[in-house]
Design a protein around this motif. Structure first.
Motif, short mmCIF file in Angstrom:
data_model
loop_
_atom_site.label_atom_id
_atom_site.label_comp_id
_atom_site.label_asym_id
_atom_site.label_seq_id
_atom_site.Cartn_x
_atom_site.Cartn_y
_atom_site.Cartn_z
N ALA A 43 0.84 -1.19 0.00
CA ALA A 43 0.00 0.00 0.00
C ALA A 43 0.87 1.24 0.00
N HIS A 44 0.45 2.25 -0.75
CA HIS A 44 1.04 3.57 -0.67
C HIS A 44 0.11 4.45 0.16
N LEU A 45 0.70 5.27 1.01
CA LEU A 45 -0.07 6.05 1.98
C LEU A 45 -0.03 7.53 1.63
N PRO A 46 -1.00 8.30 2.11
CA PRO A 46 -0.95 9.75 1.91
C PRO A 46 0.16 10.36 2.76
N PRO A 47 0.51 11.63 2.53
CA PRO A 47 1.54 12.27 3.36
C PRO A 47 1.21 12.14 4.85
N GLY A 48 2.21 11.73 5.62
CA GLY A 48 2.00 11.55 7.05
C GLY A 48 1.18 10.33 7.41
N GLY A 49 0.98 9.43 6.47
CA GLY A 49 0.15 8.26 6.70
C GLY A 49 0.69 7.36 7.80
#
Length: 438
Positions: A330-336
């Motif tokens: 998974a790729h996360l949003p900024p600060g994920g």
């Protein structure tokens, strides 16, 4: 929890399969199909990344490059010219458990393809000049695909050393520059003698040809390749994890944080019935907006920007041996929050294990998977490649006609049991810290 039987009934395909073995040990699989004047030719050698000796990381891939640098009767680049001059395409690829070489050509060029593959099976041009040139090519490939690309080598280079302990299973398959630069022509000759033997190879031909004519052509071109037996395949097995393993690294080019997790699955060869539910489960969890993890992580919680799942670190469920894994990334949003994503995965797997699947969830997934499998083998080259591996790894190329039906026979109970095994204690995970976001 419901107790449905198989999700969807899928009819078998009916590609004919002819098999024989030459006196020198080369196994041959032929599947004629006169629908279009095209042939696919594939040669699979039972050697891959796991076969590399210590101190020679990246050697299987390097050797794949060397096989295109001329052979006994062909100067450098002649293979390229002969295939492309016939209107065909060609390539090769290196994997954990095998290396393959292949062409798609008009059917009237079948003999040309057989001559080309036999000539380099007999004797590739292993010279100092070719070796140094291809070491430089591979190093540049590593720079482009790994060192200077966001998420380069993620997760296929990053997860194995977290999950596995042995050199064969854990090392960098692209190779270190130091190992590549220290390779010698003698190393290449030894690698060829050991692994590129007729007895260690399978030739598969699919498409528009007459079986008797193709058999005669195969015997003509491959029959005099010197016989060498296949080497003993080492035991690559490792025990399963009994406690979670985690690793973290910073990617200076990655704009967003990411995480990948993997769990061991049953042996794809000796326990196909136990293995297939994990193949289907990976799709149930991640394939499409209606899948469990996309709906939860991406659409509802927005804790991830994308989610993917597959079997094998290269995503090839029917071309891999034990030990291998179900991989989720998974790729996360900024600060994920990586821990939140992993907890959500754990919760969704536990929910399947306790509550089962929703109505039509399994049958919808199985129908889509079967469609993909049939599409991949509709082209003659896809058929030849798959049959070469089914013969090499299982001795059963006819399984090509049933793989999609076996997917349809996986039951909800099997999916539930598989989901119950995706627990943190059996998990290896690697987190990417986004250096490019600074």
């Amino acid at each position: 929890m419901s107790s449905r039987s198989p999700g969807v009934r899928i009819p078998a395909s009916k590609y004919p399969v002819e098999r024989f073995t030459l006196p020198n040990g080369l196994r041959v699989v032929l599947t004629p199909d006169r629908a279009a004047p095209v042939v696919g030719v594939a040669v699979a050698y039972d050697v891959g990344i796991r076969s590399e000796p210590q101190g020679r990381t990246g050697f299987a891939h390097l050797f794949e490059h060397l096989m295109f640098q001329g052979s006994e009767n062909l100067e450098k680049l002649a293979h390229f010219r002969h295939v492309q001059g016939s209107g065909g395409t060609f390539n090769g690829s290196t994997h954990f458990d095998y290396t393959d070489y292949y062409e798609t050509l008009p059917s009237n060029a079948l003999e040309r393809a057989l001559f080309l593959e036999a000539d380099r099976m007999r004797a590739p041009r292993l010279t100092e000049e070719n070796l140094r040139n291809q070491i430089d090519v591979v190093k540049e490939e590593i720079r482009v695909n790994v060192l200077n690309r966001p998420y380069g080598g993620f997760p296929w280079l990053r997860l194995p050393p977290v999950m596995f302990d042995t050199f064969a299973n854990a090392h960098d398959g692209y190779g270190s520059f130091e190992d590549l630069e220290s390779a010698t022509v003698a190393d290449a000759a030894d690698f060829f003698d050991r692994y590129y033997a007729c007895g260690n190879a399978v030739l598969a031909v699919a498409g528009d040809f007459d079986v008797a004519t193709a058999t005669e052509l195969v015997e003509r071109h491959f029959g005099d390749v010197p016989a060498r037996p296949a080497p003993q395949r080492p035991d690559f097995s490792e025990p399963d994890l009994t406690a979670e393993r985690r690793s973290t690294y910073e990617d200076r080019l990655a704009p967003l944080p990411a995480v990948a997790a993997a769990w061991r699955v049953p042996d794809p060869i000796s326990d196909l019935d136990g293995y297939l539910p994990y193949v289907v489960l990976a799709e149930v969890l991640t394939d499409g907006d209606a899948s469990r993890l996309v709906e939860r992580l991406v659409l509802r919680d927005r804790s991830a920007t994308s989610v993917g799942g597959y079997i094998g670190f290269m995503g090839e469920p029917f071309a891999v041996r034990d030990p291998t894994a179900l991989v989720l990334q998974a790729h996360l949003p900024p600060g994920g929050d990586v821990d939140k994503v992993l907890r959500s995965v754990e919760e969704e797997c536990a929910r399947i294990a306790s509550d089962g699947l929703a109505a039509d969830e399994l049958s919808r997934t199985q129908a889509r998977m079967a469609t993909h499998l049939l599409r991949d083998t509709d082209a003659v080259l896809g058929r030849a490649l798959q049959m070469a591996l089914l013969e090499q790894q299982r001795g059963e190329p006819e399984l090509l006609n049933r793989l999609h039906t076996l997917i349809g026979e996986v039951t909800e109970e099997q999916i539930v049991a598989a989901a119950g095994q995706l627990v943190p204690a059996r998990r290896a995970a690697v987190e990417v810290i986004a250096g490019g976001a600074k």
